[in-house]
Structure formats: C-alpha cells, structure tokens
Design a protein around this motif. Structure first.
Motif, PDB file in Angstrom:
ATOM      1  N   VAL A   1      24.922 -81.481  -5.790  1.00 47.79           N
ATOM      2  CA  VAL A   1      23.919 -82.451  -6.256  1.00 47.79           C
ATOM      3  C   VAL A   1      23.914 -83.668  -5.326  1.00 47.79           C
ATOM      4  O   VAL A   1      24.987 -84.202  -4.982  1.00 47.79           O
ATOM      5  CB  VAL A   1      24.227 -82.903  -7.709  1.00 47.79           C
ATOM      6  CG1 VAL A   1      23.107 -83.809  -8.229  1.00 47.79           C
ATOM      7  CG2 VAL A   1      24.404 -81.709  -8.632  1.00 47.79           C
ATOM      8  N   GLU A   2      22.712 -84.114  -4.941  1.00 47.63           N
ATOM      9  CA  GLU A   2      22.608 -85.277  -4.040  1.00 47.63           C
ATOM     10  C   GLU A   2      23.252 -86.491  -4.717  1.00 47.63           C
ATOM     11  O   GLU A   2      23.028 -86.752  -5.903  1.00 47.63           O
ATOM     12  CB  GLU A   2      21.125 -85.525  -3.690  1.00 47.63           C
ATOM     13  CG  GLU A   2      20.990 -86.469  -2.532  1.00 47.63           C
ATOM     14  CD  GLU A   2      19.609 -86.367  -1.854  1.00 47.63           C
ATOM     15  OE1 GLU A   2      18.793 -85.475  -2.181  1.00 47.63           O
ATOM     16  OE2 GLU A   2      19.354 -87.220  -0.979  1.00 47.63           O
ATOM     17  N   SER A   3      24.042 -87.210  -3.929  1.00 44.25           N
ATOM     18  CA  SER A   3      24.895 -88.284  -4.487  1.00 44.25           C
ATOM     19  C   SER A   3      24.124 -89.294  -5.335  1.00 44.25           C
ATOM     20  O   SER A   3      24.623 -89.767  -6.359  1.00 44.25           O
ATOM     21  CB  SER A   3      25.592 -89.043  -3.363  1.00 44.25           C
ATOM     22  OG  SER A   3      26.358 -88.151  -2.621  1.00 44.25           O
ATOM     23  N   SER A   4      22.896 -89.611  -4.918  1.00 42.01           N
ATOM     24  CA  SER A   4      22.145 -90.651  -5.632  1.00 42.01           C
ATOM     25  C   SER A   4      21.834 -90.283  -7.086  1.00 42.01           C
ATOM     26  O   SER A   4      21.568 -91.159  -7.897  1.00 42.01           O
ATOM     27  CB  SER A   4      20.841 -90.955  -4.886  1.00 42.01           C
ATOM     28  OG  SER A   4      20.073 -89.769  -4.784  1.00 42.01           O
ATOM     29  N   ILE A   5      21.866 -89.009  -7.409  1.00 46.04           N
ATOM     30  CA  ILE A   5      21.548 -88.618  -8.799  1.00 46.04           C
ATOM     31  C   ILE A   5      22.716 -87.896  -9.481  1.00 46.04           C
ATOM     32  O   ILE A   5      22.578 -87.418 -10.609  1.00 46.04           O
ATOM     33  CB  ILE A   5      20.293 -87.706  -8.860  1.00 46.04           C
ATOM     34  CG1 ILE A   5      20.478 -86.446  -8.002  1.00 46.04           C
ATOM     35  CG2 ILE A   5      19.041 -88.478  -8.489  1.00 46.04           C
ATOM     36  CD1 ILE A   5      19.515 -85.330  -8.348  1.00 46.04           C
TER      37      ILE A   5
ATOM     38  N   ALA B   1      15.304 -78.461 -12.529  1.00 41.35           N
ATOM     39  CA  ALA B   1      16.540 -78.178 -11.784  1.00 41.35           C
ATOM     40  C   ALA B   1      17.726 -78.083 -12.734  1.00 41.35           C
ATOM     41  O   ALA B   1      18.594 -77.214 -12.587  1.00 41.35           O
ATOM     42  CB  ALA B   1      16.783 -79.260 -10.743  1.00 41.35           C
ATOM     43  N   LEU B   2      17.743 -78.945 -13.713  1.00 39.28           N
ATOM     44  CA  LEU B   2      18.851 -78.946 -14.671  1.00 39.28           C
ATOM     45  C   LEU B   2      18.883 -77.643 -15.466  1.00 39.28           C
ATOM     46  O   LEU B   2      19.928 -77.003 -15.618  1.00 39.28           O
ATOM     47  CB  LEU B   2      18.686 -80.135 -15.612  1.00 39.28           C
ATOM     48  CG  LEU B   2      19.908 -80.401 -16.448  1.00 39.28           C
ATOM     49  CD1 LEU B   2      20.696 -81.562 -15.858  1.00 39.28           C
ATOM     50  CD2 LEU B   2      19.516 -80.736 -17.875  1.00 39.28           C
TER      51      LEU B   2
ATOM     52  N   ALA C   1      17.489 -84.948  -4.656  1.00 36.14           N
ATOM     53  CA  ALA C   1      16.994 -86.014  -5.542  1.00 36.14           C
ATOM     54  C   ALA C   1      15.479 -85.943  -5.726  1.00 36.14           C
ATOM     55  O   ALA C   1      14.946 -86.432  -6.724  1.00 36.14           O
ATOM     56  CB  ALA C   1      17.396 -87.373  -4.967  1.00 36.14           C
ATOM     57  N   ASP C   2      14.769 -85.297  -4.775  1.00 38.51           N
ATOM     58  CA  ASP C   2      13.307 -85.235  -4.899  1.00 38.51           C
ATOM     59  C   ASP C   2      12.835 -84.045  -5.748  1.00 38.51           C
ATOM     60  O   ASP C   2      11.636 -83.773  -5.832  1.00 38.51           O
ATOM     61  CB  ASP C   2      12.659 -85.187  -3.504  1.00 38.51           C
ATOM     62  CG  ASP C   2      13.018 -83.911  -2.735  1.00 38.51           C
ATOM     63  OD1 ASP C   2      13.701 -83.046  -3.319  1.00 38.51           O
ATOM     64  OD2 ASP C   2      12.605 -83.780  -1.572  1.00 38.51           O
TER      65      ASP C   2
END
Ligand code: NDP
Length: 498
Positions: free
Chosen positions: A298-302, A274-275, A267-268
């Motif tokens: 992918v980190e869950s928050s994003i 990254a995309l 997420a950072d």
C-alpha cells in the motif's frame, strides 16, 4: 445431499468404480466438524498399473475419434454436473470446508465450464500450414497434432473439482486418455464425476481415477513408463520432486505451483474497490488459493487509513458453518494445515510482526465445534525479506507492506522466489501498463482479481511453475506435433522451365 455417498470413495478404472486390489483404505475427515466422513480407497502401484493398462487399451479408439465426438461427451459430462449442481456443491463444501456459496457459485460452475470450454476448443483448434516456395521446389508444410498418449493429471485440494477438470478436460479433448489423481484430502467430487462419466457413457478406460495419497498413487503415476505427460498443480516442493522423477525419462511436464502474490494499492486507486478487492484476494477460500493476494502493498500516504479499514472489514467477516448461506469464511482443510498456518503466525510474531486482528482458533459452537477454523489475520511491521513475506502460508493471513513510489512497489512485488499472479489497483492507465509489464508474474489483474477467460494463458514464472495452461496452450501440451513437408510439382507436365 445423502452423506452415504461420501462413505466409500472408490477408484474409477476401466469404467468401473472399484476398491483397492488389497482392500486398503484411508480415512476422510470433514474439516468443519473434525469428524469422519468415510473411507477412501488407497491406491498405489497396483491400481496405477491397472489404470494405465485400461487407458492404453482405450487410447487408439479415443485418439482417432473426431473432435466433435469427444466434445459431445465432454458437454454431456458438463451437463451432468450442472444437473446435479447442488449435490456437487454440497459435497465440495463438506469435503473441503469451503463456504457453500463459493462451491455453488464458483467451484462447480467453473468445473462444468472447463469441460464445456475444451469441448469447443478442440473443435476449433487450427492446424498450421505453410507454403514454402524455393527456387527449385514448391512445398507445403503441414503440422499434424497427435494426442501425446496416456496423460497423468494430478490436482490439489484447494479447488478440488475445478482444478481436476481444468486438467482432465483439455487432455480428453486433445484425444488423450487419462489417469488422474485428486488430493486424498478432497476426493469426493472426483468420485461423483466418475459416477457421472458412467451415466453419460464415457467409454471405459478413457478417464481413470486413482484415489489415494500423493506419495503412493501420485508417485506411481509420475514414474509410470506408460504415461507420456504429467500435468500437475500443487506445491512448489512437490513440483520439484515430480520434475526430478520425470526428467530422466524425458516425460513432458506442466507444473502449476505456489505463489506469494502481491496486491498493489496506489493512492490514486478507487480505495473502496481496492479495499474490497484486497480483502477478497487475501481471504477467499480461507486464503487457500494459489492466486491469493497474501502481500498487500500500500502506498505510504494512505497506508494508515487503508490498514484501519481493512482490519475493520476483515474483523466483520462472517465465520461459520460452511453449509450456512451467510458464511464468508469456512474451515481450513485439515487439522495439519491449521497447525501449519498457526506455525506461520508464530514465525510472524517471532520476527517482530504485529497481528492486528485474527489468527485465533474460532470453531463455531454446535455441529462445528471440533472444526478447523481460524479467524482471518492482518499482519504488519515486517520487511519484504521477512520469512512471513517470503513463504507461502496458504491460509487466511495477509501482510501489509508500505511503499513510497512506483519503483519500490515493483521492487517489493518481485522480491520473492514466486511469480504466479499480481493485482494492481490504480486510477491511471499509464501506471497500470507500466507496472504490469515490469511485474514478474504469469497473470496481472488491474483493478480486479481472479477474473478468468479460459482462452487466456495461465501459469507462473520463477518457482511458480513451468509451462502455461489455458486455451490453445492446454490443448497443445497434450499433443505431439509432427511437421509433414510435402514437395509437389507446382509447374505441371507442360512446364518448359528447367
Ligand atoms: P501438494 O503439492 O501437497 O499436492 C498436490 C497434489 O499432488 C495432490 O494430489 C497430492 O496428493 C499430490 N502429490 C503429493 N506428493 C506427490 C508426489 N510425490 N508425487 C505425485 N503427486 C504427489 O499441494 P497441496 O494439495 O497441498 O496444494 C496446495 C499447493 O498447491 C499450494 O502450494 C498452492 O499454491 C498450489 N496450487 C497451485 C495452483 C496453480 O495453478 N499454480 C493452483 C492451486 C494450488 P495428496 O494430497 O493426496 O498427498
């Protein structure tokens, strides 16, 4: 480019382009149209025997020539490719189905760069020398590097000339003569290289190319007693079969095999970068790259916003005639391969996965209506253990897998039998180094993908390969070192020591 140059692909043996001994040929199909391009000489034991005889004959002179002489010839071969860059790129595009821009900007320049790099690397290779002082002796240990002999080089269809030269360039630079086989699916640029080798005056027998099927020409190279080493790039199952044939005769093997590579997005990270990086890693060359990032963690928050944006990006990719400058996604390499990728998508559905976009046949109208096109697919909803997340698909299919924290990202990344490459996207240097060290892969990219410096090591762990290529590693694979231990009188005749 004149398509007539595709109509008859021949072997290159002892400096001559020749047909098969019994005249047998196989067909070559253009992936973007499904139509016949011409014929390929179909080699087997007889042609490999001729090629090994020519390579054996040429070996003493080539092996004893200076690194500079060999380097100059490789540089001339590189220049011949660069002089005809458009012809080579067009041929690769037509033969493989990849976008012309990729062939012109990546495949062909990198093929020439391989030849140039190893031309230089052989000149600057350092020999080892150790002084060994013992109470009663003084010794110099000098390691001599001798070319291993006739080398067998076998390469795949996804990056045809690029990977063909990645193998033959270090072999030739190290002083070996070569019997090489490109994939029968993409034989054309190797044939153009044979013509270039004639033009630049590469001595007859130094480079021999046997065209034809893996099961015939490839297998005959691997089992030939006159070949000392095999450098192979291709699938893991083929690599295992080659190792089992080569091992009983103690033939040296270097195996670059498949991958199921993770792209890990924290997420950072700079999410825009990254995309774009994840999209390139997953779908470049229609996903037909061993280094493809086919699992996007992918980190869950994003994960929701990232998925939405990725689907938008992927859905807008320009699918079209590979010869068009604007095309981003070309054709898959063959109708059999298209079918194989479609089967994998069916497995994803059967396992309960959701295909958010793509996965449809999408041949453009007109010239390409019979071509092997598949729209890039994004799959969600599958655990790390699902077949779709475990098996190499080698097509324009990527899955998204959410993760909660750094440890679980690493666990998922390593939860496959492969270990070729990974890319990590994060804004934290500490995290980048921690994660890179714990990932089981031969290459880890941080905030980038597929950047290469030819001096660096390249290869896979676990079932992604055996051995390393790149710089000194590539050269030393094709050499047999001998340590010469020289005892000398360091004290001299006037010494009073006893
Ligand atoms: P294959 O393993 O099917 O073929 C690779 C080469 O080996 C081809 O030239 C093939 O000939 C030949 N071959 C096939 N069978 C034999 C045999 N029994 N003995 C000797 N040679 C044989 O792979 P693909 O061409 O389908 O390439 C895709 C695979 O390559 C993927 O798994 C990909 O991950 C891997 N790869 C690995 C890379 C790496 O650096 N680690 C880089 C690029 C790809 P033919 O095609 O004529 O049958």
């Amino acid at each position: 480019m004149d398509r007539a140059s595709f109509s008859e692909v021949l072997h290159f043996i002892d400096g001559e382009r020749i047909a098969s001994v019994d005249g047998s040929v196989i067909g070559n199909i253009e992936p973007a149209t499904g139509e016949a391009l011409g014929t390929i000489a179909a080699g087997g034991q007889a042609e490999v025997d001729l090629a090994v005889a020519a390579a054996t004959n040429a070996l003493p002179d080539w092996a004893s020539s200076s690194a500079d002489t060999r380097g100059q010839l490789l540089e001339r071969l590189a220049a011949a490719i660069e002089d005809r860059l458009d012809d080579f790129a067009t041929a690769e595009c037509i033969d493989n189905g990849k976008p012309i821009t990729a062939a012109r900007q990546i495949d062909i320049p990198r093929a020439a760069a391989n030849l140039r790099f190893f031309a230089g690397a052989a000149r600057y290779q350092q020999d080892e020398c150790y002084r060994t002082r013992l109470p009663d002796d003084d010794l110099w240990n000098v390691s001599l590097r001798k070319p291993i002999g006739v080398a067998g080089c076998i390469s795949p269809w996804n990056l045809p000339l690029y990977l063909f030269t990645w193998k033959i360039a270090p072999a030739l630079a190290a002083g070996c003569t070569v019997v090489a086989k490109p994939s029968e699916v993409t034989p054309v640029t190797a044939d153009l290289l044979a013509k270039a080798a004639q033009d630049v005056g590469l001595p007859a027998g130094v480079l021999n190319i046997v065209q034809g099927a893996g099961a015939a020409a490839g297998a005959a190279i691997v089992s030939h007693p006159g070949i000392a080493a095999i450098s192979f790039t291709g699938g893991t199952e083929t690599g295992a079969s080659i190792a089992s044939v080569a091992a009983p005769s103690f033939k040296k093997t270097l195996l670059e095999l498949g991958g199921k590579n993770p792209t890990i997005v924290f997420a950072d990270a700079d999410i825009d970068q990254a995309l774009e990086g994840a999209a390139r890693a997953a779908y470049s060359n229609q996903g037909q790259i061993c280094l493809s990032g086919s699992r996007i963690l992918v980190e869950s928050s994003i994960v929701d916003s990232f998925t939405e944006r990725l689907v938008e990006r992927v859905s807008s990719m320009a699918i079209g005639d590979p010869l068009e400058e604007t095309t981003e996604v070309g054709a898959l390499v063959s109708s059999e391969h298209l079918q194989k990728v479609e089967n994998s998508l069916q497995v994803a559905r059967d396992e309960g996965g959701t295909i958010l976009c793509g996965g449809e046949r999408c041949a453009p109208a007109g010239r390409c209506s019979g071509g092997f096109f598949l729209s890039p697919a994004v799959v969600i909803g599958l655990d790390s253990g699902a077949r779709t997340n475990q098996e190499e698909i080698f097509g324009p299919v990527a899955t998204i897998i959410p993760f909660d924290d750094e440890s679980s990202a690493i666990e998922i990344a390593n939860d496959v039998r492969y270990g070729l490459a990974a890319s990590v996207w994060t804004g934290s240097v500490d995290r980048a180094l921690r994660v890179s060290e714990r990932i089981e892969a031969g290459t880890v990219w941080v905030n980038c993908w597929m950047k290469r410096d030819l001096r660096t090591v390249f290869g896979g762990v676990k079932e992604s390969g055996l051995g390393r290529e790149g710089g000194a590693e590539s050269l030393s694979f094709f050499q047999e070192p001998t340590n010469v231990c020289i005892r000398f009188d360091s004290k001299g005749p006037d010494s009073t020591d006893e």
